[in-house]
Scaffold this active site. Structure first.
Site, PDB file in Angstrom:
ATOM      1  N   GLU A   1       0.711  -1.039  -0.013  1.00  0.00           N
ATOM      2  CA  GLU A   1       0.531   0.009  -0.079  1.00  0.00           C
ATOM      3  C   GLU A   1       1.008   1.113  -0.042  1.00  0.00           C
ATOM      4  O   GLU A   1       0.329   2.223  -0.530  1.00  0.00           O
ATOM      5  CB  GLU A   1      -1.033  -0.177   0.932  1.00  0.00           C
TER       6      GLU A   1
ATOM      7  N   ASP B   1      -5.228   8.687  -5.373  1.00  0.00           N
ATOM      8  CA  ASP B   1      -4.332   6.714  -6.086  1.00  0.00           C
ATOM      9  C   ASP B   1      -4.389   6.307  -6.866  1.00  0.00           C
ATOM     10  O   ASP B   1      -5.056   7.507  -7.867  1.00  0.00           O
ATOM     11  CB  ASP B   1      -5.602   5.302  -4.902  1.00  0.00           C
TER      12      ASP B   1
END
Length: 204
Positions: free
Chosen positions: A15, A24
């Site tokens: 992550e 993201d």
């Protein structure tokens, strides 16, 4: 079961860990170790900053949040590697998608190989594919032989977290047994007479 330290290290590597909010790959504001507003743990907006301590706490909360759906959806015993891989996948795709997935259904039916193959069905967006293959490999692996990679294209596996050894205090030395108190000898008629005689001689 709980997410292991190795599983947590793999999840953090997959992550990333960013202390300033960013968009993201699908345009969602994210912070820390892949934490979004959808987690219900924090509202992530443009310009948000957190400390490393806050990021660590959010990861601990999020790990438990996404471990719980794994515990409830999986009906058969799991190895630690399988559990850690499932939590990593659930963390990424969300509890609802995890519970309704083909790979969960296959695992619960006892089809481990079929489950591993179905993990790779979750391959969108395209850049997630290398992570998904690493999660598949983690699911099938043994930590005693191979540590997991963040992505299967990585040259090295994730670093195993250091284990802090806590020294045990030395046992206290036993206290010495108390010396028995001197017990005066009982007075006898002979002893009393000798004492009086000695006193008489000193006075003479």
């Amino acid at each position: 079961m709980e997410l292991s330290p190795i599983g947590r290290a793999a999840l953090r590597s997959r992550e990333g860990d960013k202390l300033v909010a960013y968009l993201d790959s699908v345009g969602v504001w994210t912070i820390g170790v892949g934490i979004t507003t959808a987690s219900g743990l924090i509202t992530v907006t443009k310009g948000l900053r957190i400390t490393q301590e806050q990021s660590d706490k959010l990861l601990a909360l999020a790990s438990e949040k996404y471990a719980q759906p794994v515990r409830s959806a999986i009906k058969r015993p799991m190895t630690q590697e399988q559990f850690d891989a499932f939590v990593s996948i659930c963390y990424n795709i969300g509890p609802a998608a995890f519970k309704g997935s083909t790979f969960v259904r296959r695992f619960n039916a006892g089809d481990v190989e079929g489950c591993a193959a179905a993990i790779l069905m979750w391959n969108k967006p395209a850049e997630i594919t290398s992570r998904r293959r690493a999660e598949r490999d983690q699911f099938l692996s043994s930590y005693a032989k191979n540590l997991p990679k963040a992505r299967d294209t990585d040259a090295k596996p994730v670093a195993a977290p250091a284990v802090t050894q806590v020294a045990k205090p030395a046992p206290a030395a036993p206290a010495p047994a108390p010396s028995p108190a001197a017990t005066p000898a009982p007075a006898t008629a002979g002893g009393l007479l000798a004492a009086l005689l000695s006193l008489f001689i000193k006075k003479a």
